[in-house]
Design a protein around this motif. Structure first.
Motif, mmCIF file in Angstrom:
data_model
loop_
_atom_site.group_PDB
_atom_site.id
_atom_site.type_symbol
_atom_site.label_atom_id
_atom_site.label_comp_id
_atom_site.label_asym_id
_atom_site.label_seq_id
_atom_site.Cartn_x
_atom_site.Cartn_y
_atom_site.Cartn_z
ATOM 1 N N ARG A 48 0.922 -1.200 -0.108
ATOM 2 C CA ARG A 48 -0.037 0.000 -0.167
ATOM 3 C C ARG A 48 0.867 1.180 0.009
ATOM 4 N N ALA A 49 1.873 1.357 0.890
ATOM 5 C CA ALA A 49 2.991 2.323 0.826
ATOM 6 C C ALA A 49 3.648 2.776 -0.476
ATOM 7 N N GLU A 50 3.735 1.746 -1.245
ATOM 8 C CA GLU A 50 4.513 1.934 -2.558
ATOM 9 C C GLU A 50 3.533 2.369 -3.546
ATOM 10 N N LYS A 51 2.312 1.817 -3.377
ATOM 11 C CA LYS A 51 1.187 2.422 -4.120
ATOM 12 C C LYS A 51 0.892 3.944 -4.066
ATOM 13 N N GLU A 52 1.054 4.348 -2.515
ATOM 14 C CA GLU A 52 0.812 5.832 -2.198
ATOM 15 C C GLU A 52 1.819 6.553 -2.685
ATOM 16 N N LEU A 53 3.068 6.119 -2.485
ATOM 17 C CA LEU A 53 4.225 6.960 -2.714
ATOM 18 C C LEU A 53 4.348 7.241 -4.347
ATOM 19 N N ALA A 54 3.943 6.000 -5.079
ATOM 20 C CA ALA A 54 3.496 6.402 -6.239
ATOM 21 C C ALA A 54 2.784 7.391 -7.026
ATOM 22 N N ARG A 55 1.693 7.296 -6.141
ATOM 23 C CA ARG A 55 0.619 8.065 -6.342
ATOM 24 C C ARG A 55 1.032 9.964 -6.285
ATOM 25 N N VAL A 56 2.049 9.938 -5.206
ATOM 26 C CA VAL A 56 2.342 11.279 -5.053
ATOM 27 C C VAL A 56 3.805 11.486 -5.842
ATOM 28 N N GLY A 57 4.127 10.551 -6.744
ATOM 29 C CA GLY A 57 5.480 10.897 -7.644
ATOM 30 C C GLY A 57 6.670 10.407 -6.965
ATOM 31 N N LEU A 58 6.664 9.575 -5.942
ATOM 32 C CA LEU A 58 8.038 9.276 -5.283
ATOM 33 C C LEU A 58 8.317 7.838 -5.067
ATOM 34 N N ALA A 59 8.025 7.070 -6.321
ATOM 35 C CA ALA A 59 8.221 5.745 -5.987
ATOM 36 C C ALA A 59 9.559 5.607 -5.941
ATOM 37 N N ASP A 60 10.288 6.391 -6.605
ATOM 38 C CA ASP A 60 11.847 6.434 -6.658
ATOM 39 C C ASP A 60 12.689 6.664 -5.386
ATOM 40 N N ARG A 61 11.970 7.271 -4.430
ATOM 41 C CA ARG A 61 12.443 7.826 -3.236
ATOM 42 C C ARG A 61 12.043 7.047 -1.847
ATOM 43 N N ALA A 62 11.432 5.904 -2.118
ATOM 44 C CA ALA A 62 10.967 4.907 -1.012
ATOM 45 C C ALA A 62 11.886 4.819 0.012
ATOM 46 N N GLU A 63 13.025 4.684 -0.298
ATOM 47 C CA GLU A 63 14.357 4.138 0.696
ATOM 48 C C GLU A 63 15.051 5.407 1.140
ATOM 49 N N HIS A 64 14.684 6.572 0.880
ATOM 50 C CA HIS A 64 15.137 7.846 1.158
ATOM 51 C C HIS A 64 14.783 8.043 2.490
ATOM 52 N N TYR A 65 15.566 8.781 3.549
ATOM 53 C CA TYR A 65 15.378 9.244 4.764
ATOM 54 C C TYR A 65 14.918 10.834 4.652
ATOM 55 N N PRO A 66 14.059 11.304 5.706
ATOM 56 C CA PRO A 66 13.484 12.625 5.226
ATOM 57 C C PRO A 66 14.441 13.412 5.106
ATOM 58 N N ALA A 67 15.766 13.741 5.783
ATOM 59 C CA ALA A 67 16.768 14.506 5.573
ATOM 60 C C ALA A 67 17.531 14.460 4.139
ATOM 61 N N GLU A 68 17.095 13.430 3.508
ATOM 62 C CA GLU A 68 17.523 13.276 2.049
ATOM 63 C C GLU A 68 16.521 13.686 1.092
ATOM 64 N N LEU A 69 15.428 14.225 1.405
ATOM 65 C CA LEU A 69 14.286 14.624 0.484
ATOM 66 C C LEU A 69 14.096 16.022 0.606
ATOM 67 N N SER A 70 13.813 16.872 -0.398
ATOM 68 C CA SER A 70 13.420 18.349 -0.196
ATOM 69 C C SER A 70 12.147 18.278 0.405
ATOM 70 N N GLY A 71 11.934 19.530 0.887
ATOM 71 C CA GLY A 71 10.630 20.145 1.683
ATOM 72 C C GLY A 71 9.353 19.451 0.709
ATOM 73 N N GLY A 72 9.312 19.669 -0.485
ATOM 74 C CA GLY A 72 8.253 19.215 -1.349
ATOM 75 C C GLY A 72 7.997 17.788 -1.299
ATOM 76 N N GLN A 73 9.151 17.186 -1.460
ATOM 77 C CA GLN A 73 9.060 15.609 -1.317
ATOM 78 C C GLN A 73 8.761 15.085 -0.036
ATOM 79 N N GLN A 74 9.386 15.737 1.047
ATOM 80 C CA GLN A 74 8.911 15.462 2.535
ATOM 81 C C GLN A 74 7.188 15.692 2.626
#
Ligand SMILES: Nc1ncnc2c1ncn2[C@@H]1O[C@H](COP(=O)(O)OP(=O)(O)OP(=O)(O)O)[C@@H](O)[C@H]1O
Ligand SMILES: [Mg+2]
Length: 284
Positions: free
Chosen positions: A161-187
């Motif tokens: 489900r989480a993979e599906k929802e991350l894909a829905r918000v355009g972040l399928a390729d960021r699933a394994e990243h920690y918040p500090a490795e993501l931009s504010g918009g991605q977070q």
């Protein structure tokens, strides 16, 4: 959907889908949210002084108002993060927080149990200005957290489900990243995915883009727009007037504890009340 005039000022938006929602007033069913003469006081501070507002299923309501007018408080009341001082809120036809009981021939309100309140809150997804992701968890783990630990879903199911929802918000390729490795918009998009993973009927957004750098606002609004296009019922506190114009079915301006003006998005370009005109002159 009402017709909108001005379509400027939309970032990152290709509006090639038609929302499945019916025009305002065409709903014969139960409102998604009914706010009835709601009052809220913090001690001597009377913040909300009789708010009435109906949100129909599948529609987007944008709430505007100056700082301190009680917009966050209103969303928090719907989600039972605050308790009412007066009035009633129904979600999906069910009064939140209380039930009517008859005692000694009189109708009284009885508080719901914690478990009953938790069940009501599961109908609502909330996204805040500050994303509050767990810093020690990856994006995927953040989105899986509530389904596993609150809803009791299996890890395998929650991960899918989480993979599906991350894909829905355009972040399928960021699933394994920690918040500090993501931009504010991605977070913030992870925070939206996290709310969606609990399968809410209604999404509440409290200034979801106001902590973001300007260049990151568009990607978050784009995700919100696609949710709206998919028929999600949404209540959005924002100062993004372009978003309100384009996506809202209903615009509500709150000031001084009351709804000063409400209507379709066309009221943004044709406000009636002076206080709303003054507010718009400030934010536009
Ligand atoms: N827990 C609390 N205790 C006391 N006062 C509070 C509490 N929460 C909010 N208030 C007060 O209630 C008023 C409304 O606050 P609220 O956060 O709902 O406003 P807002 O419209 O969301 O403002 P902003 O645009 O700045 O986010 C403010 O005066 C605030 O200081
Ligand atoms: Mg607020």
């Amino acid at each position: 959907m009402s017709t909108h005039g001005n379509t400027e000022n939309m970032q990152n938006s290709s509006r090639d889908t038609v929302r499945p929602s019916a025009p305002a007033g065409a709903h014969s069913g139960v409102p998604a949210v009914a706010i009835k003469d709601v009052h809220k006081a913090f001690g001597a501070l009377h913040v909300l002084k009789g708010i009435n507002l109906t949100v129909n299923p599948g529609t987007v309501t944008v709430i505007l108002g100056p700082s301190g007018s009680g917009k966050s408080t209103l969303l928090r009341l719907i989600n039972q993060l605050e308790t009412l001082s007066g009035g009633e809120i129904d979600v999906d036809g069910e009064m939140v927080g209380y039930r009517h009981v008859e005692r000694g021939g009189q109708d009284r309100l009885q508080e719901l149990t914690e478990k009953e309140i938790a069940a009501q809150r599961e109908k609502l997804g909330m996204v805040f200005q500050r994303f509050n992701l767990f810093p020690h968890m990856t994006a995927l783990q953040n989105v899986m957290e509530a389904p596993v630990h609150v809803a009791g879903v299996s890890k395998a199911e929650a991960k899918a489900r989480a993979e599906k929802e991350l894909a829905r918000v355009g972040l399928a390729d960021r699933a394994e990243h920690y918040p500090a490795e993501l931009s504010g918009g991605q977070q913030q998009r992870v925070a939206i995915a996290r709310a969606l993973a609990m399968d809410p009927e209604i999404m509440l957004f409290d200034e979801p883009t106001s902590a973001l750098d300007p260049e990151l606002v568009g990607e978050v609004l784009g995700v919100m727009r696609s949710l709206a296009d998919g028929g999600m019922t949404m209540m959005v506190v924002t100062h993004e007037i372009g978003f309100a114009r384009e996506v809202a079915d209903q615009v509500v301006f709150i000031d001084g504890g009351v709804v000063v003006e409400a209507g379709g998005p066309e009221i943004i370009d044709n406000p009636t009340e002076q206080r709303f005109k003054d507010f718009l002159a400030h934010v536009l």
